[in-house]
Write an enzyme that holds these catalytic residues in place. Structure first.
Site, PDB file in Angstrom:
ATOM      1  N   TRP A   2      67.965  30.713  57.842  1.00  0.00           N
ATOM      2  CA  TRP A   2      66.935  31.759  57.691  1.00  0.00           C
ATOM      3  C   TRP A   2      65.745  31.486  58.601  1.00  0.00           C
ATOM      4  O   TRP A   2      64.950  32.381  58.881  1.00  0.00           O
ATOM      5  CB  TRP A   2      66.437  31.823  56.244  1.00  0.00           C
ATOM      6  CG  TRP A   2      67.446  32.359  55.279  1.00  0.00           C
ATOM      7  CD1 TRP A   2      68.193  31.620  54.396  1.00  0.00           C
ATOM      8  CD2 TRP A   2      67.813  33.729  55.058  1.00  0.00           C
ATOM      9  NE1 TRP A   2      69.009  32.442  53.653  1.00  0.00           N
ATOM     10  CE2 TRP A   2      68.790  33.750  54.039  1.00  0.00           C
ATOM     11  CE3 TRP A   2      67.422  34.947  55.627  1.00  0.00           C
ATOM     12  CZ2 TRP A   2      69.373  34.928  53.574  1.00  0.00           C
ATOM     13  CZ3 TRP A   2      67.999  36.125  55.158  1.00  0.00           C
ATOM     14  CH2 TRP A   2      68.955  36.115  54.152  1.00  0.00           C
ATOM     15  N   ASP A  62      79.843  25.007  65.473  1.00  0.00           N
ATOM     16  CA  ASP A  62      78.573  24.766  66.173  1.00  0.00           C
ATOM     17  C   ASP A  62      78.770  24.999  67.672  1.00  0.00           C
ATOM     18  O   ASP A  62      79.868  24.817  68.194  1.00  0.00           O
ATOM     19  CB  ASP A  62      78.115  23.321  65.899  1.00  0.00           C
ATOM     20  CG  ASP A  62      76.648  23.132  66.234  1.00  0.00           C
ATOM     21  OD1 ASP A  62      75.942  24.125  66.532  1.00  0.00           O
ATOM     22  OD2 ASP A  62      76.186  21.973  66.204  1.00  0.00           O
ATOM     23  N   GLY A  63      77.691  25.410  68.317  1.00  0.00           N
ATOM     24  CA  GLY A  63      77.724  25.579  69.765  1.00  0.00           C
ATOM     25  C   GLY A  63      77.798  27.022  70.226  1.00  0.00           C
ATOM     26  O   GLY A  63      77.949  27.284  71.424  1.00  0.00           O
ATOM     27  N   ARG A  89      83.762  19.401  63.130  1.00  0.00           N
ATOM     28  CA  ARG A  89      82.521  19.985  63.656  1.00  0.00           C
ATOM     29  C   ARG A  89      82.666  20.101  65.166  1.00  0.00           C
ATOM     30  O   ARG A  89      83.057  19.142  65.840  1.00  0.00           O
ATOM     31  CB  ARG A  89      81.303  19.129  63.319  1.00  0.00           C
ATOM     32  CG  ARG A  89      80.025  19.803  63.859  1.00  0.00           C
ATOM     33  CD  ARG A  89      78.754  19.149  63.411  1.00  0.00           C
ATOM     34  NE  ARG A  89      77.613  19.970  63.807  1.00  0.00           N
ATOM     35  CZ  ARG A  89      76.514  20.130  63.108  1.00  0.00           C
ATOM     36  NH1 ARG A  89      76.385  19.524  61.957  1.00  0.00           N
ATOM     37  NH2 ARG A  89      75.541  20.887  63.551  1.00  0.00           N
ATOM     38  N   LEU A  91      96.980  32.190  52.499  1.00  0.00           N
ATOM     39  CA  LEU A  91      95.865  31.337  52.925  1.00  0.00           C
ATOM     40  C   LEU A  91      94.574  31.703  52.188  1.00  0.00           C
ATOM     41  O   LEU A  91      94.307  32.881  51.947  1.00  0.00           O
ATOM     42  CB  LEU A  91      95.659  31.529  54.431  1.00  0.00           C
ATOM     43  CG  LEU A  91      94.558  30.673  55.040  1.00  0.00           C
ATOM     44  CD1 LEU A  91      95.139  29.674  56.033  1.00  0.00           C
ATOM     45  CD2 LEU A  91      93.518  31.519  55.757  1.00  0.00           C
ATOM     46  N   HIS A 142      77.743  34.221  68.936  1.00  0.00           N
ATOM     47  CA  HIS A 142      78.201  34.393  67.547  1.00  0.00           C
ATOM     48  C   HIS A 142      79.354  35.409  67.487  1.00  0.00           C
ATOM     49  O   HIS A 142      80.283  35.242  66.698  1.00  0.00           O
ATOM     50  CB  HIS A 142      77.046  34.849  66.658  1.00  0.00           C
ATOM     51  CG  HIS A 142      75.943  33.837  66.561  1.00  0.00           C
ATOM     52  ND1 HIS A 142      76.180  32.503  66.326  1.00  0.00           N
ATOM     53  CD2 HIS A 142      74.586  33.959  66.685  1.00  0.00           C
ATOM     54  CE1 HIS A 142      75.021  31.852  66.295  1.00  0.00           C
ATOM     55  NE2 HIS A 142      74.042  32.707  66.524  1.00  0.00           N
ATOM     56  N   GLY A 179      75.359  29.222  70.319  1.00  0.00           N
ATOM     57  CA  GLY A 179      74.174  29.488  71.145  1.00  0.00           C
ATOM     58  C   GLY A 179      74.339  28.891  72.537  1.00  0.00           C
ATOM     59  O   GLY A 179      74.116  29.556  73.557  1.00  0.00           O
TER      60      GLY A 179
HETATM   61  C1  FPP Z   1      76.253  27.622  64.947  1.00  0.00           C
HETATM   62  O1  FPP Z   1      76.011  27.759  66.331  1.00  0.00           O
HETATM   63  C2  FPP Z   1      76.727  28.869  64.390  1.00  0.00           C
HETATM   64  C3  FPP Z   1      76.100  29.594  63.409  1.00  0.00           C
HETATM   65  C4  FPP Z   1      74.842  29.146  62.794  1.00  0.00           C
HETATM   66  C5  FPP Z   1      76.594  30.890  62.937  1.00  0.00           C
HETATM   67  C6  FPP Z   1      78.081  31.048  62.840  1.00  0.00           C
HETATM   68  C7  FPP Z   1      78.358  32.463  62.625  1.00  0.00           C
HETATM   69  C8  FPP Z   1      79.372  33.156  63.151  1.00  0.00           C
HETATM   70  C9  FPP Z   1      80.466  32.583  63.975  1.00  0.00           C
HETATM   71  C10 FPP Z   1      79.337  34.622  62.892  1.00  0.00           C
HETATM   72  C11 FPP Z   1      80.542  35.177  62.321  1.00  0.00           C
HETATM   73  C12 FPP Z   1      80.855  34.755  60.938  1.00  0.00           C
HETATM   74  C13 FPP Z   1      81.871  35.332  60.265  1.00  0.00           C
HETATM   75  C14 FPP Z   1      82.206  34.870  58.913  1.00  0.00           C
HETATM   76  C15 FPP Z   1      82.661  36.419  60.850  1.00  0.00           C
HETATM   77  P1  FPP Z   1      74.539  27.611  66.882  1.00  0.00           P
HETATM   78  O2  FPP Z   1      73.930  28.957  67.016  1.00  0.00           O
HETATM   79  O3  FPP Z   1      73.757  26.656  66.028  1.00  0.00           O
HETATM   80  O4  FPP Z   1      74.809  26.993  68.285  1.00  0.00           O
HETATM   81  P2  FPP Z   1      73.824  26.080  69.158  1.00  0.00           P
HETATM   82  O5  FPP Z   1      73.676  24.787  68.409  1.00  0.00           O
HETATM   83  O6  FPP Z   1      74.542  25.923  70.444  1.00  0.00           O
HETATM   84  O7  FPP Z   1      72.530  26.836  69.295  1.00  0.00           O
END
Ligand code: FPP
Length: 232
Positions: free
Chosen positions: A65, A16-17, A178, A127, A33, A19
């Protein structure tokens, strides 16, 4: 090899984080991402070095989604690129890919790439890299109960549920990490983490390094897991 005692076998990570990491740097969310995918690579290497056997990453939830189409398909592009650019490394490192979630709902070429990589790495013994993609724990349980309903058993037991979960081939996670300071489970492996230890890091996922992983593992190693039993 890491000499710490009580290393978890299976670590689940709610990344998480991404964004917020990007916004703080005046970058588009997708840049977060992208950097998040680099952090995945980094943590896989660290886990191999430290001796962790199974890593589960929450890459895309059934709730994700709801995000802008651009972000959703941008995440799929990143997953696609990750799989393409890492396939050699997965083979040479003997890594076995597993996936939880209905990945058939993803763009067709990505779903095909996943099927191909699952097949190609299925006999690897190093792994286990378990990606949760289009995954939600409630969705997983509904799917499991429907499969069992179709079997028509008059009574179902825990072992029936466990064999119909996406993660039926894996032991339950011992530790859930997390990042970003949020303290929620967000529909992640709700059945499987009944006895897991939870660790919350303030670091945004793209900035998460081996040092942060080691901190989480040290914290875990000091905990006494009782599974409902008495203090020893
Ligand atoms: C949460 O951060 C992250 C996600 C919802 C997407 C995670 C996806 C990746 C790291 C892409 C790559 C994946 C692979 C398997 C290579 P957030 O966007 O909710 O962050 P925020 O809470 O700060 O907005």
């Amino acid at each position: 090899m890491y000499s710490i005692k009580n290393l978890p076998t299976h670590v689940g990570i709610i990344m998480d984080g991404n964004g917020r990491w990007a916004i703080k740097r005046h970058l588009p969310r997708l840049a977060g991402h992208q950097r998040g995918a680099l952090a995945i690579k980094r943590i896989i290497t660290a886990a191999e070095e430290l001796g962790i056997k199974i890593l589960t990453f929450f890459a895309f939830s059934t709730e994700n989604w709801k995000r802008d189409k651009e972000e959703v398909y941008g995440i799929f592009d990143i997953v696609r690129n990750y799989l393409k650019s890492s396939s050699e490394e997965l083979y040479s490192h003997n890594i076995k890919l597993c996936v939880m979630g209905d990945y058939t709902k993803l763009p067709e070429d990505l779903a095909e790439k996943i099927t191909e990589m699952l097949e190609k790495t299925k006999d690897n013994t190093g792994l286990i890299l378990n990606l949760a993609i289009n995954y939600g724990a409630r969705d997983e349980l509904v799917r499991a109960f429907n499969l069992l309903a179709k079997e028509g058993k008059p009574e179902i037991g825990a072992e029936d549920i466990e064999r119909t979960l996406y993660s039926s081939n894996l032991p339950d996670p011992d530790l859930i990490i997390r990042t970003s300071g949020e303290q929620r489970l967000s529909n992640f492996m709700l059945y499987q983490i009944a006895c897991a230890e939870l660790y919350f890091s303030k670091v945004f996922w793209p900035s998460f390094t081996k040092r942060h992983l080691k901190k989480a593992l040290k914290n875990y190693s000091k905990r006494e897991r009782r599974y409902g039993g008495n203090h020893k």
